[in-house]
Design an enzyme around this catalytic site. Structure first.
Site, PDB file in Angstrom:
ATOM      1  N   CYS A   1      -4.626 -12.766  -4.085  1.00 36.73           N
ATOM      2  CA  CYS A   1      -3.956 -13.175  -2.848  1.00 36.73           C
ATOM      3  C   CYS A   1      -4.808 -14.128  -2.015  1.00 36.73           C
ATOM      4  CB  CYS A   1      -3.552 -11.945  -2.046  1.00 36.73           C
ATOM      5  SG  CYS A   1      -2.495 -10.842  -2.990  1.00 36.73           S
TER       6      CYS A   1
ATOM      7  N   ASN B   1       5.175  -9.295  -0.128  1.00 40.58           N
ATOM      8  CA  ASN B   1       3.881  -9.887  -0.482  1.00 40.58           C
ATOM      9  C   ASN B   1       4.048 -10.719  -1.759  1.00 40.58           C
ATOM     10  OD1 ASN B   1       1.334 -10.396  -1.511  1.00 40.58           O
ATOM     11  ND2 ASN B   1       0.514  -8.347  -1.069  1.00 40.58           N
TER      12      ASN B   1
ATOM     13  N   HIS C   1      -2.323 -14.104   4.919  1.00 41.42           N
ATOM     14  CA  HIS C   1      -1.639 -13.649   3.707  1.00 41.42           C
ATOM     15  C   HIS C   1      -0.652 -12.555   4.121  1.00 41.42           C
ATOM     16  CE1 HIS C   1      -0.658 -11.855   0.002  1.00 41.42           C
ATOM     17  NE2 HIS C   1      -1.457 -10.815   0.147  1.00 41.42           N
TER      18      HIS C   1
HETATM   19  N1  COA Z   1       8.265   5.466   0.435  1.00 42.26           N
HETATM   20  C1  COA Z   1       8.138   6.680   0.982  1.00 42.26           C
HETATM   21  N2  COA Z   1       6.991   7.356   1.007  1.00 42.26           N
HETATM   22  C2  COA Z   1       5.913   6.759   0.444  1.00 42.26           C
HETATM   23  C3  COA Z   1       5.969   5.493  -0.145  1.00 42.26           C
HETATM   24  C4  COA Z   1       7.221   4.833  -0.148  1.00 42.26           C
HETATM   25  N3  COA Z   1       7.376   3.620  -0.672  1.00 42.26           N
HETATM   26  N4  COA Z   1       4.770   5.154  -0.616  1.00 42.26           N
HETATM   27  C5  COA Z   1       3.940   6.171  -0.320  1.00 42.26           C
HETATM   28  N5  COA Z   1       4.644   7.148   0.322  1.00 42.26           N
HETATM   29  C6  COA Z   1       4.179   8.432   0.831  1.00 42.26           C
HETATM   30  C7  COA Z   1       2.891   8.862   0.177  1.00 42.26           C
HETATM   31  O1  COA Z   1       3.155   9.531  -1.038  1.00 42.26           O
HETATM   32  C8  COA Z   1       2.314   9.778   1.224  1.00 42.26           C
HETATM   33  O2  COA Z   1       2.935  11.025   1.126  1.00 42.26           O
HETATM   34  P1  COA Z   1       2.081  12.372   1.298  1.00 42.26           P
HETATM   35  O3  COA Z   1       1.500  12.301   2.681  1.00 42.26           O
HETATM   36  O4  COA Z   1       3.101  13.427   1.110  1.00 42.26           O
HETATM   37  O5  COA Z   1       1.044  12.288   0.223  1.00 42.26           O
HETATM   38  C9  COA Z   1       2.754   9.149   2.547  1.00 42.26           C
HETATM   39  O6  COA Z   1       3.863   8.294   2.205  1.00 42.26           O
HETATM   40  C10 COA Z   1       1.683   8.338   3.214  1.00 42.26           C
HETATM   41  O7  COA Z   1       1.129   7.508   2.223  1.00 42.26           O
HETATM   42  P2  COA Z   1      -0.069   6.588   2.538  1.00 42.26           P
HETATM   43  O8  COA Z   1      -0.547   5.935   1.285  1.00 42.26           O
HETATM   44  O9  COA Z   1      -1.054   7.350   3.379  1.00 42.26           O
HETATM   45  O10 COA Z   1       0.643   5.537   3.476  1.00 42.26           O
HETATM   46  P3  COA Z   1       0.004   4.381   4.293  1.00 42.26           P
HETATM   47  O11 COA Z   1       0.329   4.539   5.721  1.00 42.26           O
HETATM   48  O12 COA Z   1      -1.428   4.138   3.920  1.00 42.26           O
HETATM   49  O13 COA Z   1       0.842   3.129   3.775  1.00 42.26           O
HETATM   50  C11 COA Z   1       0.645   1.268   2.320  1.00 42.26           C
HETATM   51  C12 COA Z   1       0.765   2.774   2.423  1.00 42.26           C
HETATM   52  C13 COA Z   1       0.573   0.866   0.851  1.00 42.26           C
HETATM   53  C14 COA Z   1       1.892   0.644   2.962  1.00 42.26           C
HETATM   54  C15 COA Z   1      -0.608   0.804   3.110  1.00 42.26           C
HETATM   55  O14 COA Z   1      -1.725   1.586   2.724  1.00 42.26           O
HETATM   56  C16 COA Z   1      -0.933  -0.628   2.887  1.00 42.26           C
HETATM   57  O15 COA Z   1      -0.145  -1.507   3.207  1.00 42.26           O
HETATM   58  N6  COA Z   1      -2.143  -0.946   2.365  1.00 42.26           N
HETATM   59  C17 COA Z   1      -2.502  -2.290   2.081  1.00 42.26           C
HETATM   60  C18 COA Z   1      -1.903  -2.680   0.786  1.00 42.26           C
HETATM   61  C19 COA Z   1      -1.870  -4.160   0.557  1.00 42.26           C
HETATM   62  O16 COA Z   1      -1.646  -4.913   1.467  1.00 42.26           O
HETATM   63  N7  COA Z   1      -2.079  -4.562  -0.683  1.00 42.26           N
HETATM   64  C20 COA Z   1      -2.035  -5.903  -1.086  1.00 42.26           C
HETATM   65  C21 COA Z   1      -3.219  -6.624  -0.564  1.00 42.26           C
HETATM   66  S1  COA Z   1      -3.237  -8.230  -1.177  1.00 42.26           S
END
Ligand code: COA
Length: 333
Positions: free
Chosen positions: A116, A288, A258
């Site tokens: 990215c 993304n 990004h």
């Molecule tokens: N729908 C519903 N629930 C979901 C889910 C979805 N698509 N994806 C994950 N969950 C659940 C998880 O299983 C977790 O459940 P639990 O508490 O029972 O275990 C809960 O939601 C929280 O998950 P978590 O991973 O803590 O969520 P988060 O607030 O960290 O958000 C992302 C997850 C991926 C959105 C976030 O971490 C993020 O955006 N990170 C950066 C990723 C990124 O930008 N990557 C590309 C970079 S180039």
């Protein structure tokens, strides 16, 4: 940070996204998720996905042709094509195919892989060839079709990504360098946070020789780690690039990060104290799109008349590697 040779002007932009759209409600029929969860956690509403017949090269060519037309040059005038992608049609690279499809017969073309951060790294690479006086016209494309490499049963990753392409034409100029500053970083110690890794099984060719045989596995990600990394490193790298440009945050007209997550964009903007009206976001529409996200957002903002010639733009890419970088430039001739 003005170079010794020619300056760089970024004079054309173009973008392309597949027509096919999958919104959050459609996605909720594939995995256990909801429009509400995706929107609150990421800001994404839908994503454009390439159909089985659409190649990365085609999307790139569509974006490139628009950028070339806006620049007022012909494909034949291009000296160099840099394709930033992690999802080429061909592991040997797709830049040459694009060169052929464009009819850019004079141009040398190669792929650049920095996930990215690819577009930012590509733009900075292009600028080195221009500053040294080697090339006049350079096309930088950021394009990805991550839909082909996402596990569509993994709700932790599949909700995030979409497909697209964006391109800019950079040209040598004697009338002032418009690339005002940049900075790039890598941290391989965090490589395991985000991968699209080859996985092979041992295959014995004879009693003494064994190789690995397999393919690339879908995207794996530690979302929390990547989130933390982005919110910490992106403001830092933008500040460094601004320092190199001898500018301060208030000098920036537009911030284009990004497009990974609206919460990351908001947190970075707030840390830098960039007001919301200066922040460009099209994440709701595209998700993304990896290397495509910055040039896609740039091109849309230019087409909408938001970004005007002479505006100062700060861009920052970040992602797998881990890699991150920023560039500060003035748009237009
Ligand atoms: N729908 C519903 N629930 C979901 C889910 C979805 N698509 N994806 C994950 N969950 C659940 C998880 O299983 C977790 O459940 P639990 O508490 O029972 O275990 C809960 O939601 C929280 O998950 P978590 O991973 O803590 O969520 P988060 O607030 O960290 O958000 C992302 C997850 C991926 C959105 C976030 O971490 C993020 O955006 N990170 C950066 C990723 C990124 O930008 N990557 C590309 C970079 S180039």
């Amino acid at each position: 940070m003005i170079g010794q040779g020619a300056g760089i002007a970024i004079i054309g932009s173009g973008s392309a996204a597949p027509a096919q759209v999958l919104d959050n409600n459609n996605l909720a029929q594939l995995v256990e998720t909801s429009d509400e969860w995706i929107k609150t956690r990421t800001g994404i509403g839908k994503r454009h996905l390439a159909n089985p017949l659409t190649s990365l090269s085609e999307l790139s060519v569509q974006a490139a042709q628009k950028a070339i037309a806006m620049a007022g040059i012909a494909a034949f005038d291009l000296d160099l094509i840099i394709l930033a992608t992690s999802t080429p049609d061909d592991l040997f690279g797709s830049a040459s195919k694009i060169q052929g499809l464009l009819g850019a017969t004079k141009a040398v073309a190669f792929d650049l892989t920095a996930a990215c951060s690819g577009f930012v790294f590509g733009l900075i690479t292009a600028s080195q060839f221009i500053r040294t006086g080697v090339y006049q016209n350079v096309l930088v494309i950021g394009a990805d079709v991550l839909s082909r490499w996402v596990d569509w049963s993994d709700r932790g990753t599949c909700v995030l990504f979409g497909d697209g392409a964006g391109a800019v034409v950079c040209q040598a100029t004697q009338e002032g360098d418009r690339l005002l500053g940049f900075e790039m970083f890598s941290d391989g110690s965090q490589n395991s946070s985000l991968n699209l890794a080859y996985q092979g099984q041992p295959k014995t060719l004879n009693e003494e020789v064994a190789i690995a045989s397999g393919t690339y596995q879908p995207v794996t990600m530690n979302g929390k780690e990547v989130y933390r990394f982005a919110v910490e490193k992106v403001p830092e790298v933008i500040e460094k690039a601004l320092y190199n440009a001898n500018l301060v945050v208030e000098d920036v007209d537009w911030l284009i990060l990004h497009q990974a997550n609206q919460r990351i964009i908001d947190a970075v903007a707030s840390r830098l104290k960039v007001p919301a009206h200066k922040v460009i976001s099209n994440l709701a529409e595209y998700g993304n799109t990896s290397a495509a996200s910055i040039p896609l957002a740039l091109d849309e903002a230019i087409a909408q008349g938001k970004i005007k010639a002479g505006d100062t733009i700060a861009i920052s890419g970040f992602g797998a590697g881990l890699t991150w970088g920023a560039a500060i430039f003035k748009w237009g001739k």
